[in-house]
Design an enzyme around this catalytic site. Structure first.
Site, PDB file in Angstrom:
ATOM      1  N   CYS A  47       0.847  -1.194   0.000  1.00  0.00           N
ATOM      2  CA  CYS A  47       0.000   0.000   0.000  1.00  0.00           C
ATOM      3  C   CYS A  47       0.881   1.243   0.000  1.00  0.00           C
ATOM      4  O   CYS A  47       1.995   1.224   0.513  1.00  0.00           O
ATOM      5  CB  CYS A  47      -0.891  -0.039   1.249  1.00  0.00           C
ATOM      6  SG  CYS A  47      -1.876   1.435   1.509  1.00  0.00           S
ATOM      7  N   CYS A 175      -7.145  -3.054   3.854  1.00  0.00           N
ATOM      8  CA  CYS A 175      -6.886  -1.613   3.744  1.00  0.00           C
ATOM      9  C   CYS A 175      -7.486  -1.023   2.479  1.00  0.00           C
ATOM     10  O   CYS A 175      -8.533  -0.419   2.506  1.00  0.00           O
ATOM     11  CB  CYS A 175      -5.390  -1.276   3.804  1.00  0.00           C
ATOM     12  SG  CYS A 175      -5.104   0.503   3.651  1.00  0.00           S
TER      13      CYS A 175
END
Length: 375
Positions: A47, A175
């Site tokens: 990420c 996420c």
């Protein structure tokens, strides 16, 4: 032979200092203490927030084992743990849900006060670390530390999920996917038949588009200066895409004209101050809602004209798509299993964990949407 109660030696990617590559090291992972869970990682996503740790824009104590978007299997549990057991498939939660603080008790709040994002300590809830490398303690990251074959998390930072779920896909629910999808369905509360504009068409931006589509938006306009991202955006639900560089006038004027006076909902999924004000400006002045989805924590202050809000606009933001993590993650996985949304369009690369630095190069070059590392 059971590993429960014993120190596990395994591989992890340690970041020893800022702006350096990750180093694959042998680390020692201590057994879980009371109310803690040790997890064998199966898959973890890369990420942008992990890259913010490398660049130093997300300040967290070093050396650290980063990573926060993942899925794995419970190896062992500490005493008093009731919500998971060994063998369960789980997703670690970088936003915990203690269930006891004023935020957890509030019907809308999800940024639990036990989080390690506001003022990062880089430890477990008890203030200590479970990782050792070369005789030194290594810091945790957001209570998750998924760039390791094994990790230890607090029970408030893990959710049990469907035993049949494919971990190399549902790790994104930890996420990126949830952050974008929830920004549309939970934070903005996109309405049927509405017009939406999404600034930034990376993995989270695409997830915002999926959320807008699921909520029944009639028009979803993707905005990005990289036209190579338009085909994928349309594949997941964008009805049209615009490149600000194709116009002589400011993009907020273009969008206001396209939407007959302003969009109903806009989303800034880049993390730039100028585009945040642009996204606010392009939404309808009397009832438009603009959501800030992505921002590096070291961002500067921005200046804006308060008249933009006085006319009736709403400007808001949220962590993890506004979802209460421990409650919502199992439901999102169930929705994925029921084919209510797809995750495949977000995954462009799958690499073995040892190639983590290659995965970060793909992110920085803009070649990947999401790279999944498998253990």
């Amino acid at each position: 032979m059971s590993t429960a109660g014993k120190v596990i030696k395994c591989k992890a990617a340690v970041l020893w200092e800022e702006k350096k590559p990750f180093s694959i090291e042998e680390v020692e992972v201590a057994p879980p203490k009371a109310h803690e869970v040790r997890i064998k990682m199966v898959a973890t996503g890369i990420c942008r927030s992990d890259d913010h740790v490398v660049s130093g824009t997300l300040v967290t104590p070093l050396p650290v084992i980063a990573g926060h978007e993942a899925a794995g299997i419970v190896e062992s549990i500490g005493e008093g743990v009731t919500t998971v057991r060994p063998g369960d498939k789980v997703i670690p939660l970088f936003t915990p849900q203690c269930g006891k603080c004023r935020v957890c008790k509030h019907p809308e709040g999800n940024f639990c006060l036990k989080n390690d994002l506001s003022m990062p300590r880089g430890t477990m809830q008890d203030g200590t670390s479970r990782f050792t490398c070369r005789g030194k303690p290594i810091h945790h990251f957001l209570g998750t530390s998924t760039f390791s074959q094994y990790t230890v998390v607090d029970e408030i930072s893990v959710a049990k999920i469907d035993a049949a779920s494919p971990l190399e896909k549902v790790c994104l629910i930890g996420c990126g996917f949830s952050t974008g999808y929830g920004s549309a369905v939970k934070v903005a509360k996109v309405t049927q038949g509405s017009t939406c504009a999404v600034f930034g068409l990376g993995g989270v931006g695409l997830s915002v588009i999926m959320g807008c589509k699921a909520a029944g938006a009639a028009r979803i306009i993707g905005v990005d200066i990289n036209k190579d991202k338009f085909a994928k955006a349309k594949e997941v639900g964008a009805t049209e895409c615009v490149n600000p560089q194709d116009y002589k006038k400011p993009i907020q004027e273009v969008l206001t004209e396209m939407s007959n006076g302003g969009v109903d909902f806009s989303f800034e999924v880049i993390g730039r101050l100028d585009t945040m004000v642009t996204a606010l400006s392009c939404c309808q002045e009397a009832y438009g809602v603009s959501v800030i989805v992505g921002v590096p924590p070291d961002s500067q202050n921005l200046s804006m004209n308060p008249m933009l809000l006085l006319s009736g606009r709403t400007w808001k933001g949220a962590i993890f798509g506004g979802f209460k993590s421990k409650d919502s993650v199992p439901k999102l996985v169930a929705d994925f299993m029921a084919k209510k949304f797809a995750l495949d369009p977000l995954i462009t690369h799958v690499l073995p964990f040892e190639k983590i630095n290659e995965g970060f190069d793909l992110l920085r070059s803009g070649e990947s949407i999401r790279t999944i590392l498998t253990f």
